[in-house]
Design a protein around this motif. Structure first.
Motif, short mmCIF file in Angstrom:
data_model
loop_
_atom_site.label_atom_id
_atom_site.label_comp_id
_atom_site.label_asym_id
_atom_site.label_seq_id
_atom_site.Cartn_x
_atom_site.Cartn_y
_atom_site.Cartn_z
N MET A 104 1.00 -1.20 -0.15
CA MET A 104 -0.22 0.13 0.22
C MET A 104 1.03 1.03 0.06
SD MET A 104 -2.97 0.59 3.07
CE MET A 104 -4.02 -0.88 2.11
N ASN A 105 0.38 2.19 -1.11
CA ASN A 105 1.72 2.94 -0.93
C ASN A 105 1.10 4.50 0.15
OD1 ASN A 105 -0.89 5.07 -2.15
ND2 ASN A 105 -0.73 4.52 -3.94
N ALA A 106 2.02 5.12 -0.01
CA ALA A 106 1.07 6.32 1.63
C ALA A 106 0.18 6.98 1.37
CB ALA A 106 2.28 7.31 1.57
N ALA A 107 -0.30 7.53 0.22
CA ALA A 107 -1.89 8.08 0.36
C ALA A 107 -2.10 7.09 0.45
CB ALA A 107 -1.32 8.57 -1.13
N SER A 108 -2.54 5.57 0.05
CA SER A 108 -3.67 4.90 0.17
C SER A 108 -4.23 4.33 1.75
CB SER A 108 -3.90 4.25 -1.12
OG SER A 108 -2.96 2.97 -0.01
N GLU A 109 -2.37 4.38 2.02
CA GLU A 109 -2.45 4.09 4.27
C GLU A 109 -2.99 6.10 4.54
OE1 GLU A 109 -1.52 2.24 7.22
OE2 GLU A 109 -1.88 1.47 5.36
N GLY A 110 -2.42 6.78 4.66
CA GLY A 110 -2.97 8.15 5.14
C GLY A 110 -4.62 8.15 4.48
N LEU A 111 -4.85 7.10 3.87
CA LEU A 111 -6.07 7.74 3.14
C LEU A 111 -7.35 6.57 4.49
CD1 LEU A 111 -9.01 8.85 1.92
CD2 LEU A 111 -8.57 7.42 0.32
N ARG A 112 -6.62 5.21 3.90
CA ARG A 112 -7.42 4.95 5.18
C ARG A 112 -6.65 4.83 6.93
NH1 ARG A 112 -4.15 0.40 7.16
NH2 ARG A 112 -5.70 -1.79 7.92
N PHE A 113 -6.01 5.38 7.38
CA PHE A 113 -6.13 5.70 8.27
C PHE A 113 -7.17 6.97 8.73
CE2 PHE A 113 -4.89 9.03 11.65
CZ PHE A 113 -4.50 8.09 13.01
N GLN A 114 -7.46 7.69 7.30
CA GLN A 114 -8.22 8.81 8.38
C GLN A 114 -9.98 8.63 8.26
OE1 GLN A 114 -7.60 12.38 8.98
NE2 GLN A 114 -5.36 11.90 8.92
N VAL A 115 -10.22 7.58 7.03
CA VAL A 115 -11.42 6.72 6.75
C VAL A 115 -11.37 6.39 8.55
CG1 VAL A 115 -12.65 4.88 5.94
CG2 VAL A 115 -11.37 7.18 4.63
N ALA A 116 -10.72 5.46 8.57
CA ALA A 116 -10.43 4.59 9.68
C ALA A 116 -11.24 5.64 11.45
CB ALA A 116 -9.51 3.82 10.70
N ARG A 117 -10.75 6.56 11.17
CA ARG A 117 -9.71 7.76 12.14
C ARG A 117 -11.71 8.42 12.16
NH1 ARG A 117 -6.65 12.59 13.35
NH2 ARG A 117 -7.31 13.28 11.46
N ALA A 118 -11.78 8.93 11.22
CA ALA A 118 -13.34 8.63 10.95
C ALA A 118 -14.88 8.14 11.82
CB ALA A 118 -13.62 9.40 9.33
N LEU A 119 -14.65 7.03 11.56
CA LEU A 119 -15.27 5.82 11.66
C LEU A 119 -15.04 5.71 13.04
CD1 LEU A 119 -15.43 3.91 8.30
CD2 LEU A 119 -17.06 5.38 9.03
#
Length: 165
Positions: free
Chosen positions: A1-16
């Protein structure tokens, strides 16, 4: 997973996991999330149907196991900002209770009590790894709260005590 998709994954997880940032409420974020969880139950009668509420519990649990695990990896064991577990537990506390404001209030009070005090098995299951530990203690607290409300309401009816509505 690249850094951008990892960052997005974390942001979605944090929001939820924080129930869209309720977990960052400055005082008692778990209690705030539990109170917010009451709103759909109180204002959308469809949400009081056991099948709909059970689906909500299941959905919040799946989301919580996934997002809570990611947050735990980033912020340490059972981070306080993760509050999706309180939503799932509160909804379980409300599941299939009689209608009325009193059962809702009792479910809220008992859920918060069991979640904060973590008696016996509630404390034990929070030691499960990752998102499972985050979610299971609140689900068990919700189950205990639901049973406590039922016992209290049954006892009041059995002894013919009048409870305020």
């Amino acid at each position: 997973m690249n850094a951008a998709s990892e960052g997005l994954r974390f942001q979605v997880a944090r929001a939820l996991s924080t129930v869209f940032w309720i977990g960052y409420f400055p005082v008692a974020p778990g209690t705030a999330a539990s109170a917010v969880a009451l709103l759909p139950y109180l204002f959308f009668p469809m949400f009081q149907q056991p099948a709909v509420l059970a689906a909500g519990v299941l959905f919040a649990t799946v989301i919580g196991v996934w997002s809570g695990g990611i947050m735990e990896d980033a912020a340490g064991e059972d981070p306080s900002e993760v509050t999706v577990d309180e939503v799932a537990g509160q909804w379980l506390a409300l599941l299939a209770l009689p209608s009325g404001l009193l059962p809702v209030l009792l479910a809220f009070i008992f859920f918060r009590l069991f979640d904060i005090l973590k008696p016996g098995p509630v404390d034990l299951v929070q030691r499960l790894p990752g998102g499972w530990g985050i979610m299971m203690d609140d689900l068990l607290a919700g189950l205990f709260a639901n049973l406590a409300v039922r016992i209290l309401l049954f006892s009041a009816a059995f002894f013919q005590l009048s409870l305020p509505v």
